[in-house]
Design an enzyme around this catalytic site. Sequence first.
Site, PDB file in Angstrom:
ATOM      1  N   ASN A   7      80.193  59.414 -91.928  1.00  0.00           N
ATOM      2  CA  ASN A   7      81.129  60.424 -92.104  1.00  0.00           C
ATOM      3  C   ASN A   7      82.122  60.673 -90.956  1.00  0.00           C
ATOM      4  OD1 ASN A   7      81.882  63.004 -92.478  1.00  0.00           O
ATOM      5  ND2 ASN A   7      80.116  64.103 -92.378  1.00  0.00           N
ATOM      6  N   ARG A  89      81.558  59.247 -96.592  1.00  0.00           N
ATOM      7  CA  ARG A  89      81.915  60.713 -96.995  1.00  0.00           C
ATOM      8  C   ARG A  89      83.289  60.832 -96.983  1.00  0.00           C
ATOM      9  NH1 ARG A  89      81.730  66.298 -93.812  1.00  0.00           N
ATOM     10  NH2 ARG A  89      82.181  67.528 -95.825  1.00  0.00           N
ATOM     11  N   HIS A 178      82.007  70.747-100.077  1.00  0.00           N
ATOM     12  CA  HIS A 178      80.635  70.569-100.071  1.00  0.00           C
ATOM     13  C   HIS A 178      79.745  70.196-101.354  1.00  0.00           C
ATOM     14  CE1 HIS A 178      80.948  74.354 -96.833  1.00  0.00           C
ATOM     15  NE2 HIS A 178      80.736  73.184 -96.385  1.00  0.00           N
ATOM     16  N   GLU A 383      73.094  65.823 -97.210  1.00  0.00           N
ATOM     17  CA  GLU A 383      74.213  65.076 -97.783  1.00  0.00           C
ATOM     18  C   GLU A 383      74.326  63.724 -97.507  1.00  0.00           C
ATOM     19  OE1 GLU A 383      76.302  68.601 -95.768  1.00  0.00           O
ATOM     20  OE2 GLU A 383      78.076  68.289 -97.193  1.00  0.00           O
TER      21      GLU A 383
END
Length: 397
Positions: A7, A89, A178, A383
């Site tokens: 990420n 991500r 999100h 996540e």
Amino acid sequence: MKVLVINCGSSSLKFQLIDAETEKLLFKGLCERIGIEGSCISFTVTGQEKITRETPMPEHKTAVSLVLNALTETGVVKSLSEIDAVGHRIVHGGEKFTKSVVIDENVIKAIEEVSDLAPLHNPANVIGIRACQDLMPGTPMVAVFDTAFHQTMPQDAYLYGLPYDYYEKFKIRRYGFHGTSHSFVSKKTAELENKDYSQLKTIVCHLGNGASVSAVLNGKCVDTSMGLTPLEGLIMGTRCGSIDPSVIETIEKKTGKNTAEVMKVLNKESGVYGLSRNLSSDFRDLEDGYLAKDENAIRAVDSFCYQVVKYIGAYALVMGGVDCIAFTAGVGENSGFVRKLIIDKLGMLGITLNEEANKVRGEEKLISTPDSKVHVWVVPTNEELAIARDTYSLLAK
Ligand code: ADP
């Protein structure tokens, strides 16, 4: 399959190594202050003490290289060839990406094309992809988009009341963010309910530093509170959420600030932080203040909760009812205090809180009473695991 989840932000890089078959977390950490004085890497091998090192990181490639070194040095993997795939991500997928995809040059180009919609995030995400390509050539990679889950929203929900040309030419519309969390948590809630995901009306409240609510009808997102950017919707830690657009012009006139300066105020100095007269953006501090009857904390927290209640009411109506509400992310998972302030206002929906169960922190738990018409859950989000799952399912084929 061992999946490295990356990420990559503008000055930070979060990473996890997950065994996608067993879903076990093997290694996790964070590189901070990339490109800035005082950069540092911290990482934890599962079951061991956290290690933190200050070390220069002039660019993201150095950070990725340090992560890979840490993985081999600690023996988490013997060689980099044990890392089977990387899941990235990606913040904005625009309208192009409705699900995760295997990364190739066309995908990178498409991510770059929507960069004007997320100028702080998408370029950093691409830098992360390039760094991994350079350091782990040939390792397959997958892009998982924050916006993808929300692409099922109907036009009525995603269009703004602007000249339609702006949508057609510039793609100005609601996207929502999100998404990986809303998808993960809504699926998990169906599992906990032992119900068919495709026959459930769920409202997910992702309440963290950034916060958003989504309406998930029969397994598909039908509305969400964030918009073109993650600034819209709920009052957040430091973000203002929805305001009258004319507020920007008014602040400019009253303060002499230019648009960029006002946008900084709306992103970094507003939300519960601004409302509490800069007391804190952290709900732990605000809760302490609230209990000590500090009027700044009370104002901020009550305004935050009011907005959550408003979205829940709207989304219940949009879906023609609601079966479950799930609370997730930092505040949603940990603050029974904030959850109670919200849930106590939902009596009209036939919801009652189980005060004893609501003491829970960071665990899956039903927190409504047995006679509550709507089931309310605490469901921790994950996540990174969702990214590893998507990566695995795309590459295992
Ligand atoms: P993000 O990923 O958006 O940065 P998180 O989901 O990690 O945010 O949430 C961070 C926020 O969660 C913190 O700012 C804090 O307000 C809140 N938080 C964390 N732990 C607690 C707690 N025990 N009680 C209340 N709030 C908490």
